[in-house]
Design an enzyme around this catalytic site. Structure first.
Site, short mmCIF file in Angstrom:
data_model
loop_
_atom_site.label_atom_id
_atom_site.label_comp_id
_atom_site.label_asym_id
_atom_site.label_seq_id
_atom_site.Cartn_x
_atom_site.Cartn_y
_atom_site.Cartn_z
CG ASP A 86 -1.85 -10.30 3.35
OD1 ASP A 86 -2.91 -10.29 2.69
OD2 ASP A 86 -1.11 -11.29 3.44
CG ASP A 101 0.85 -14.65 2.02
OD1 ASP A 101 0.53 -13.59 1.45
OD2 ASP A 101 0.02 -15.38 2.59
#
Length: 174
Positions: free
Chosen positions: A139, A123
């Site tokens: 995401d 991320d």
């Protein structure tokens, strides 16, 4: 119906999904190369930055270390998408639903590839202003796709149209 529409053909669905997964994997590769073990890259002071994180959980860090559970979810998303594409009307009205399904599928598989290869998901997007959990391109596919799906079901498609997806299967069984 225009038979040349990319998302109406199986190869088009597969190609679009693979391209979205590739974009996700490229951005994660860039994050590893340029952000890992570095200070966050500030894009807008106090608002948005690129911040490397190894997420061993689900979206926004929930369910840490549940690798088998995530694999099962990925398989379920894949099965759901296959069912949807097989039973959905080819009418142009369902194009948004097809596109959303491709995005959700690509997001699920993009993060699952990380979990299988690395045991975590890379991320790197961070909205510091609201202290939003760090996230990635996959995401975004899943979150935006899910929100758009809910909006379409609530405001765009009529109940009869959604029931038609199930009715087609019932007709085949007769």
């Amino acid at each position: 119906m225009n038979k040349n529409k990319l998302l109406f053909r199986p190869w088009g669905i597969i190609l679009t999904t693979l391209l979205l997964v590739l974009l996700d994997q490229i951005t994660k590769g860039l994050a590893v190369r340029f952000l890992k073990d570095q200070k966050p890259f500030v894009i807008w002071e106090g608002v948005f930055e690129l911040h490397y994180l190894e997420n061993r959980g689900a979206a926004f860090g929930m369910l840490q270390g549940q690798r088998t559970f995530f694999l099962m979810i990925g398989i379920a998303v894949f099965a759901g998408a296959l069912y949807l594409f097989r039973h959905m009307s080819k009418d142009i009205r369902f194009w948004p639903l097809r596109f959303i399904a491709v995005g959700i599928l690509a997001g699920a598989w993009g993060n699952m590839l990380d979990r299988l290869r690395l045991s975590y998901v890379v991320d790197f997007f961070y909205f510091k202003l609201i202290d939003f959990p760090i996230f990635n391109v996959a995401d975004i596919y899943v979150s935006v796709g899910t929100a758009a799906l809910v909006a379409l079901i609530l405001f765009y498609y009529k109940d009869e149209e959604l029931n038609h997806l199930l009715d087609r299967r019932k007709k085949r069984e007769l």
